[in-house]
Design a protein around this motif. Structure first.
Motif, PDB file in Angstrom:
ATOM      1  N   ARG A   1      36.663  24.183  25.080  1.00  4.43           N
ATOM      2  CA  ARG A   1      36.447  23.761  23.695  1.00  4.43           C
ATOM      3  C   ARG A   1      34.998  24.023  23.296  1.00  4.43           C
ATOM      4  N   GLU A   2      34.798  24.234  22.008  1.00  9.96           N
ATOM      5  CA  GLU A   2      33.493  24.628  21.481  1.00  9.96           C
ATOM      6  C   GLU A   2      32.360  23.711  21.936  1.00  9.96           C
ATOM      7  N   LYS A   3      32.518  22.413  21.786  1.00  7.86           N
ATOM      8  CA  LYS A   3      31.432  21.490  22.135  1.00  7.86           C
ATOM      9  C   LYS A   3      31.117  21.532  23.626  1.00  7.86           C
ATOM     10  N   THR A   4      32.133  21.684  24.430  1.00  6.88           N
ATOM     11  CA  THR A   4      31.913  21.779  25.876  1.00  6.88           C
ATOM     12  C   THR A   4      31.176  23.067  26.215  1.00  6.88           C
ATOM     13  N   VAL A   5      31.599  24.164  25.598  1.00  6.01           N
ATOM     14  CA  VAL A   5      30.955  25.457  25.868  1.00  6.01           C
ATOM     15  C   VAL A   5      29.485  25.415  25.440  1.00  6.01           C
ATOM     16  N   LYS A   6      29.188  24.796  24.319  1.00  2.00           N
ATOM     17  CA  LYS A   6      27.790  24.672  23.881  1.00  2.00           C
ATOM     18  C   LYS A   6      26.962  23.919  24.915  1.00  2.00           C
ATOM     19  N   LYS A   7      27.516  22.838  25.461  1.00  2.00           N
ATOM     20  CA  LYS A   7      26.807  22.076  26.486  1.00  2.00           C
ATOM     21  C   LYS A   7      26.612  22.911  27.747  1.00  2.00           C
ATOM     22  N   ILE A   8      27.658  23.632  28.142  1.00  2.00           N
ATOM     23  CA  ILE A   8      27.569  24.477  29.332  1.00  2.00           C
ATOM     24  C   ILE A   8      26.515  25.557  29.146  1.00  2.00           C
ATOM     25  N   MET A   9      26.501  26.189  27.978  1.00  2.00           N
ATOM     26  CA  MET A   9      25.537  27.262  27.735  1.00  2.00           C
ATOM     27  C   MET A   9      24.109  26.713  27.718  1.00  2.00           C
ATOM     28  N   ALA A  10      23.918  25.510  27.197  1.00  2.00           N
ATOM     29  CA  ALA A  10      22.586  24.894  27.205  1.00  2.00           C
ATOM     30  C   ALA A  10      22.125  24.642  28.640  1.00  2.00           C
TER      31      ALA A  10
ATOM     32  N   GLU B   1      26.526  20.450  37.461  1.00  2.00           N
ATOM     33  CA  GLU B   1      26.560  19.930  36.095  1.00  2.00           C
ATOM     34  C   GLU B   1      27.529  20.735  35.229  1.00  2.00           C
ATOM     35  N   VAL B   2      27.528  22.056  35.402  1.00  2.00           N
ATOM     36  CA  VAL B   2      28.475  22.911  34.676  1.00  2.00           C
ATOM     37  C   VAL B   2      29.898  22.568  35.079  1.00  2.00           C
ATOM     38  N   PHE B   3      30.136  22.400  36.366  1.00  2.00           N
ATOM     39  CA  PHE B   3      31.480  22.046  36.842  1.00  2.00           C
ATOM     40  C   PHE B   3      31.919  20.688  36.284  1.00  2.00           C
ATOM     41  N   ARG B   4      30.985  19.747  36.213  1.00  2.00           N
ATOM     42  CA  ARG B   4      31.298  18.412  35.685  1.00  2.00           C
ATOM     43  C   ARG B   4      31.761  18.510  34.232  1.00  2.00           C
ATOM     44  N   LEU B   5      31.183  19.429  33.483  1.00  2.00           N
ATOM     45  CA  LEU B   5      31.566  19.630  32.086  1.00  2.00           C
ATOM     46  C   LEU B   5      32.877  20.405  31.970  1.00  2.00           C
ATOM     47  N   ALA B   6      33.074  21.385  32.822  1.00  2.00           N
ATOM     48  CA  ALA B   6      34.195  22.316  32.682  1.00  2.00           C
ATOM     49  C   ALA B   6      35.513  21.763  33.222  1.00  2.00           C
ATOM     50  N   PHE B   7      35.452  20.923  34.230  1.00  2.00           N
ATOM     51  CA  PHE B   7      36.669  20.427  34.872  1.00  2.00           C
ATOM     52  C   PHE B   7      36.907  18.958  34.537  1.00  2.00           C
ATOM     53  N   ALA B   8      38.155  18.550  34.576  1.00  2.00           N
ATOM     54  CA  ALA B   8      38.505  17.137  34.423  1.00  2.00           C
ATOM     55  C   ALA B   8      37.846  16.356  35.561  1.00  2.00           C
ATOM     56  N   PRO B   9      37.511  15.083  35.333  1.00  2.00           N
ATOM     57  CA  PRO B   9      36.796  14.309  36.366  1.00  2.00           C
ATOM     58  C   PRO B   9      37.455  14.335  37.754  1.00  2.00           C
ATOM     59  N   ASN B  10      38.763  14.165  37.830  1.00  6.99           N
ATOM     60  CA  ASN B  10      39.432  14.192  39.136  1.00  6.99           C
ATOM     61  C   ASN B  10      39.376  15.576  39.766  1.00  6.99           C
ATOM     62  N   ASP B  11      39.495  16.628  38.935  1.00 10.54           N
ATOM     63  CA  ASP B  11      39.407  17.994  39.455  1.00 10.54           C
ATOM     64  C   ASP B  11      37.999  18.283  39.957  1.00 10.54           C
TER      65      ASP B  11
ATOM     66  N   LEU C   1      33.118  32.429  37.636  1.00 11.82           N
ATOM     67  CA  LEU C   1      34.466  32.353  37.080  1.00 11.82           C
ATOM     68  C   LEU C   1      34.565  31.314  35.970  1.00 11.82           C
ATOM     69  N   VAL C   2      33.918  30.174  36.168  1.00 16.11           N
ATOM     70  CA  VAL C   2      33.936  29.118  35.154  1.00 16.11           C
ATOM     71  C   VAL C   2      33.274  29.607  33.871  1.00 16.11           C
ATOM     72  N   VAL C   3      32.118  30.239  33.995  1.00 19.25           N
ATOM     73  CA  VAL C   3      31.423  30.735  32.805  1.00 19.25           C
ATOM     74  C   VAL C   3      32.272  31.794  32.111  1.00 19.25           C
ATOM     75  N   SER C   4      32.890  32.671  32.863  1.00 12.31           N
ATOM     76  CA  SER C   4      33.780  33.671  32.270  1.00 12.31           C
ATOM     77  C   SER C   4      34.951  33.004  31.559  1.00 12.31           C
ATOM     78  N   ALA C   5      35.510  31.974  32.169  1.00 15.63           N
ATOM     79  CA  ALA C   5      36.666  31.292  31.588  1.00 15.63           C
ATOM     80  C   ALA C   5      36.317  30.591  30.281  1.00 15.63           C
ATOM     81  N   VAL C   6      35.173  29.920  30.230  1.00 10.51           N
ATOM     82  CA  VAL C   6      34.839  29.169  29.017  1.00 10.51           C
ATOM     83  C   VAL C   6      34.388  30.070  27.883  1.00 10.51           C
ATOM     84  N   THR C   7      33.816  31.230  28.214  1.00 16.16           N
ATOM     85  CA  THR C   7      33.327  32.124  27.170  1.00 16.16           C
ATOM     86  C   THR C   7      34.336  33.189  26.777  1.00 16.16           C
TER      87      THR C   7
END
Length: 102
Positions: free
Chosen positions: A30-39, A53-63, A83-89
């Motif tokens: 989602r846009e807001k999550t991607v903005k946080k990840i990119m920052a 920190e990126v993983f904490r934003l990108a994945f659900a807490p249990n994941d 892979l995470v950065v590729s997936a979110v962008t």
């Protein structure tokens, strides 16, 4: 699963997922999550803490907790980050790798 759009260009499906072993982990693109990840990624400290920190934003807490508990080799951890950065962008993996090598 491929992204599917309607004729009025509304995205219907397509939450990215990353497979680790036999399990699929949805990635929050989602846009807001991607903005946080990119920052977070724009900082100069490409450390394990920044990646976590990126993983904490990108994945659900249990994941995130499950992935963090895997204690994977550093090379695998870095590749998962790419892979995470590729997936979110929505970029291909090679495109995101080039950005972080600059």
């Amino acid at each position: 699963m491929a992204k599917m759009y309607t004729l009025d260009k509304k995205l219907l499906t397509g939450t990215p997922e990353i497979r680790i072993g036999e399990k699929l982990y949805p990635v929050d693109d989602r846009e807001k999550t991607v903005k946080k990840i990119m920052a977070v990624c724009e900082r100069d400290d490409k450390t394990a803490d920044m990646i976590a920190e990126v993983f904490r934003l990108a994945f659900a807490p249990n994941d995130f907790k499950e992935i963090d508990g895997m204690n994977m080799p550093w090379a695998a951890y870095q590749q998962l980050f790419e892979l995470v950065v590729s997936a979110v962008t929505g970029e291909e993996q090679g495109e995101s790798e080039e950005r972080f090598q600059q």
